[in-house]
Design a protein around this motif. Structure first.
Motif, PDB file in Angstrom:
ATOM      1  N   GLY A   1      17.123  19.375 -89.539  1.00  9.22           N
ATOM      2  CA  GLY A   1      18.510  19.450 -89.070  1.00  9.22           C
ATOM      3  C   GLY A   1      19.463  19.964 -90.135  1.00  9.22           C
ATOM      4  O   GLY A   1      20.623  20.293 -89.839  1.00  9.22           O
TER       5      GLY A   1
ATOM      6  N   ASN B   1      19.826   8.198 -83.492  1.00 12.21           N
ATOM      7  CA  ASN B   1      19.006   8.935 -84.475  1.00 12.21           C
ATOM      8  C   ASN B   1      17.749   8.151 -84.846  1.00 12.21           C
ATOM      9  O   ASN B   1      16.691   8.724 -85.088  1.00 12.21           O
ATOM     10  CB  ASN B   1      19.802   9.179 -85.771  1.00 12.21           C
TER      11      ASN B   1
ATOM     12  N   GLN C   1      14.651  14.726 -86.514  1.00 11.32           N
ATOM     13  CA  GLN C   1      14.515  16.049 -87.143  1.00 11.32           C
ATOM     14  C   GLN C   1      14.379  15.966 -88.656  1.00 11.32           C
ATOM     15  O   GLN C   1      14.044  16.945 -89.304  1.00 11.32           O
ATOM     16  CB  GLN C   1      15.790  16.852 -86.878  1.00 11.32           C
TER      17      GLN C   1
ATOM     18  N   SER D   1      17.979  18.621-104.658  1.00  4.56           N
ATOM     19  CA  SER D   1      17.557  19.905-104.070  1.00  4.56           C
ATOM     20  C   SER D   1      17.302  20.904-105.183  1.00  4.56           C
ATOM     21  O   SER D   1      17.913  20.810-106.259  1.00  4.56           O
ATOM     22  CB  SER D   1      18.684  20.422-103.172  1.00  4.56           C
TER      23      SER D   1
ATOM     24  N   ILE E   1      13.663  14.725 -92.748  1.00  2.00           N
ATOM     25  CA  ILE E   1      12.569  14.321 -93.637  1.00  2.00           C
ATOM     26  C   ILE E   1      12.510  12.792 -93.698  1.00  2.00           C
ATOM     27  O   ILE E   1      11.432  12.204 -93.783  1.00  2.00           O
ATOM     28  CB  ILE E   1      12.771  14.913 -95.057  1.00  2.00           C
TER      29      ILE E   1
ATOM     30  N   SER F   1      30.357   8.848 -95.051  1.00  2.00           N
ATOM     31  CA  SER F   1      31.610   9.509 -95.401  1.00  2.00           C
ATOM     32  C   SER F   1      32.784   8.528 -95.397  1.00  2.00           C
ATOM     33  O   SER F   1      33.941   8.931 -95.332  1.00  2.00           O
ATOM     34  CB  SER F   1      31.891  10.660 -94.425  1.00  2.00           C
TER      35      SER F   1
ATOM     36  N   GLY G   1      19.484   8.436 -93.718  1.00  2.00           N
ATOM     37  CA  GLY G   1      19.342   9.780 -93.123  1.00  2.00           C
ATOM     38  C   GLY G   1      18.228   9.890 -92.112  1.00  2.00           C
ATOM     39  O   GLY G   1      17.695  10.980 -91.897  1.00  2.00           O
ATOM     40  N   VAL G   2      17.890   8.778 -91.464  1.00  2.00           N
ATOM     41  CA  VAL G   2      16.747   8.785 -90.538  1.00  2.00           C
ATOM     42  C   VAL G   2      17.142   9.426 -89.197  1.00  2.00           C
ATOM     43  O   VAL G   2      18.147   9.066 -88.592  1.00  2.00           O
ATOM     44  CB  VAL G   2      16.240   7.338 -90.316  1.00  2.00           C
TER      45      VAL G   2
HETATM   46  N1  LIG Z   1      15.299  20.484 -95.714  1.00  3.50           N
HETATM   47  C1  LIG Z   1      15.267  21.087 -96.878  1.00  3.50           C
HETATM   48  O1  LIG Z   1      14.739  22.202 -97.009  1.00  3.50           O
HETATM   49  C2  LIG Z   1      15.860  20.421 -98.089  1.00  3.50           C
HETATM   50  C3  LIG Z   1      15.740  21.081 -99.320  1.00  3.50           C
HETATM   51  C4  LIG Z   1      16.288  20.488-100.445  1.00  3.50           C
HETATM   52  C5  LIG Z   1      16.940  19.285-100.330  1.00  3.50           C
HETATM   53  N2  LIG Z   1      17.069  18.674 -99.124  1.00  3.50           N
HETATM   54  C6  LIG Z   1      17.780  17.396 -99.057  1.00  3.50           C
HETATM   55  O2  LIG Z   1      17.004  16.527 -98.282  1.00  3.50           O
HETATM   56  C7  LIG Z   1      17.831  15.584 -97.621  1.00  3.50           C
HETATM   57  C8  LIG Z   1      17.376  15.422 -96.197  1.00  3.50           C
HETATM   58  O3  LIG Z   1      17.644  16.546 -95.504  1.00  3.50           O
HETATM   59  P1  LIG Z   1      16.877  16.979 -94.187  1.00  3.50           P
HETATM   60  O4  LIG Z   1      16.312  18.293 -94.497  1.00  3.50           O
HETATM   61  O5  LIG Z   1      16.029  15.927 -93.659  1.00  3.50           O
HETATM   62  O6  LIG Z   1      18.159  17.215 -93.252  1.00  3.50           O
HETATM   63  P2  LIG Z   1      18.632  16.569 -91.870  1.00  3.50           P
HETATM   64  O7  LIG Z   1      17.563  16.704 -90.852  1.00  3.50           O
HETATM   65  O8  LIG Z   1      19.945  17.195 -91.585  1.00  3.50           O
HETATM   66  O9  LIG Z   1      18.814  15.052 -92.249  1.00  3.50           O
HETATM   67  C9  LIG Z   1      19.936  14.593 -92.930  1.00  3.50           C
HETATM   68  C10 LIG Z   1      20.430  13.334 -92.273  1.00  3.50           C
HETATM   69  O10 LIG Z   1      21.614  12.911 -92.973  1.00  3.50           O
HETATM   70  C11 LIG Z   1      22.471  12.361 -91.995  1.00  3.50           C
HETATM   71  N3  LIG Z   1      23.882  12.379 -92.380  1.00  3.50           N
HETATM   72  C12 LIG Z   1      24.687  13.441 -92.594  1.00  3.50           C
HETATM   73  N4  LIG Z   1      25.934  13.027 -92.831  1.00  3.50           N
HETATM   74  C13 LIG Z   1      25.934  11.665 -92.757  1.00  3.50           C
HETATM   75  C14 LIG Z   1      26.913  10.666 -92.880  1.00  3.50           C
HETATM   76  N5  LIG Z   1      28.206  10.952 -93.129  1.00  3.50           N
HETATM   77  N6  LIG Z   1      26.550   9.370 -92.747  1.00  3.50           N
HETATM   78  C15 LIG Z   1      25.272   9.035 -92.484  1.00  3.50           C
HETATM   79  N7  LIG Z   1      24.289   9.951 -92.320  1.00  3.50           N
HETATM   80  C16 LIG Z   1      24.618  11.254 -92.463  1.00  3.50           C
HETATM   81  C17 LIG Z   1      22.282  13.224 -90.751  1.00  3.50           C
HETATM   82  O11 LIG Z   1      22.651  12.478 -89.623  1.00  3.50           O
HETATM   83  P3  LIG Z   1      23.680  13.021 -88.478  1.00  3.50           P
HETATM   84  O12 LIG Z   1      22.803  13.476 -87.362  1.00  3.50           O
HETATM   85  O13 LIG Z   1      24.473  11.804 -88.124  1.00  3.50           O
HETATM   86  O14 LIG Z   1      24.510  14.096 -89.080  1.00  3.50           O
HETATM   87  C18 LIG Z   1      20.792  13.511 -90.803  1.00  3.50           C
HETATM   88  O15 LIG Z   1      20.053  12.602 -90.027  1.00  3.50           O
HETATM   89  C19 LIG Z   1      19.265  16.043 -97.814  1.00  3.50           C
HETATM   90  O16 LIG Z   1      19.890  15.191 -98.727  1.00  3.50           O
HETATM   91  C20 LIG Z   1      19.132  17.446 -98.375  1.00  3.50           C
HETATM   92  O17 LIG Z   1      20.180  17.753 -99.282  1.00  3.50           O
HETATM   93  C21 LIG Z   1      16.526  19.212 -98.003  1.00  3.50           C
END
Ligand SMILES: NC(=O)c1ccc[n+]([C@@H]2O[C@H](COP(=O)([O-])OP(=O)(O)OC[C@H]3O[C@@H](n4cnc5c(N)ncnc54)[C@H](OP(=O)(O)O)[C@@H]3O)[C@@H](O)[C@H]2O)c1
Length: 324
Positions: free
Chosen positions: A224, A60, A33, A161, A35, A85, A29-30
């Motif tokens: 993101g 990314n 934007q 989460s 975490i 996916s 998930g790097v």
């Molecule tokens: N931010 C919060 O407040 C929060 C709170 C609780 C839990 N979380 C959890 O923390 C984690 C990280 O989230 P984040 O806040 O850093 O969100 P983020 O910025 O959206 O990062 C998530 C990453 O996952 C990637 N991703 C999505 N679908 C994918 C796929 N099919 N294959 C490979 N990569 C994929 C995205 O890449 P693409 O650009 O390719 O889509 C994105 O870089 C998530 O699992 C989320 O459930 C976040």
């Protein structure tokens, strides 16, 4: 183990970061934007040997790899292309992209998607369950020999989460009747319940090998992840907070987490990886604010029969059985 507290990644690394020197870490998930991107930059400061940065697009990862190259030229980075996916893509990525990596000390699953419109993975599973949970279930199975080769003190960190607290796995209709009964938040909470249930059983199974396993709540971080949220989402969250505590799946009240920085979001992941004060008896636990949060796990996610049932259907979904 200390009391729950919001810490910066720098604080956790200052205390325990030395143990990361020379290690190999894989992060999903790097992006700039996410975490996970911040986590990679933070971990680089602790002089690991190799950071394997996974995403489904090299664009990314490139800005993060560039920042690390500039600040820590001694730390090697590598892009690992995985689309979570697609189960066949995951298998191929591990087989071809990691063939020359004999051991991985820490794997941190951070990639995820939140409240997307209804969709299915390539293999036909509801998208949030497939990407947030099932992909990790397969990846852990495929990566386990490399993690076991790293030996005691290695870790598997599964991001979950706070929404897990309201989530249940709907065994009667895990796929929302092919979208007919789809509700985005219910699907997101289901996928997070599954992540935490998986970590619990995996942690229990790997405890005797000294492999650390935790599901973690990163707290609330603007990233993101909110891309599928409706307009005015952040104001809406403030209204929810004013309305008072939320209620978990057992009817217990809890508060929405305050917004924090990316560094604070990544900190609990690092705590899970390396904080030596967490008791081995707590392996498989859910961590929140850098501490074991047993009371956050409601009765459905703690239930051994539910966890066994989830494990069994997950093996059927990936069409592979764990040898654990
Ligand atoms: N931010 C919060 O407040 C929060 C709170 C609780 C839990 N979380 C959890 O923390 C984690 C990280 O989230 P984040 O806040 O850093 O969100 P983020 O910025 O959206 O990062 C998530 C990453 O996952 C990637 N991703 C999505 N679908 C994918 C796929 N099919 N294959 C490979 N990569 C994929 C995205 O890449 P693409 O650009 O390719 O889509 C994105 O870089 C998530 O699992 C989320 O459930 C976040």
């Amino acid at each position: 183990m200390s009391a729950p507290q919001i810490l910066r990644s720098e604080d956790v690394l200052e205390k325990y970061g030395k143990s990361l020197a020379g290690k190999t870490v894989l992060i999903t998930g790097v992006s700039e934007q996410s975490i996970a991107g911040e986590l990679a930059i933070q971990l680089a400061a602790a002089d690991p040997k190799l950071l394997i940065l996974s995403a489904r697009k090299e664009s990314n990862v490139a800005p993060i790899a560039e920042k690390i190259k500039n600040s820590k030229p001694n730390v090697e980075t590598r892009f690992l292309n995985i689309d979570l996916s697609d189960l066949s893509n995951i298998r191929q990525a591990v087989k071809e992209g990691l063939a020359d990596v004999p051991k991985i000390d820490h794997v941190v699953f951070v990639a995820g998607v939140m409240i997307c419109p209804y969709g299915k993975t390539k293999d036909g599973f509801e998208m949030q369950l497939g990407v947030n949970y099932l992909a990790n279930f397969l990846l852990v199975k495929l990566l386990l020999p490399k993690i076991q080769a790293a030996g005691p003190g290695s870790s598997i960190i599964i991001t979950s989460s706070g929404v897990m607290r309201q989530g249940k796995v709907n065994f009667e209709d895990i796929g929302f009747s092919d979208g007919k009964t789809y509700e985005p938040w219910t699907a997101y909470s289901q996928s997070n319940a599954a992540r935490t249930m998986f970590a619990k059983r995996l942690g229990e199974k790997l405890k005797s090998q000294g492999i650390r396993v935790f599901s973690i709540d990163p707290g609330s971080v603007k990233t993101g992840l909110q891309r599928h949220s409706p307009p005015g989402f952040f104001d809406m969250v403030e209204e929810w907070k004013k309305a008072g505590p939320l209620v978990d799946a057992d009817g217990n009240k809890f508060l929405i987490q305050p917004w924090t920085t990316q560094s604070e979001g990544a900190a609990t992941m690092i705590t899970g990886m390396i904080d030596p004060t967490i008791s081995a008896d707590d392996n498989g636990s859910y961590l929140c604010q850098n501490a074991v949060a047993k009371d956050h796990m409601h009765s459905h996610v703690r239930d051994e029969q539910n966890i066994s049932r989830l494990w069994k259907i997950s093996e059927e979904m990936i069409q592979e059985k764990y040898d654990l």
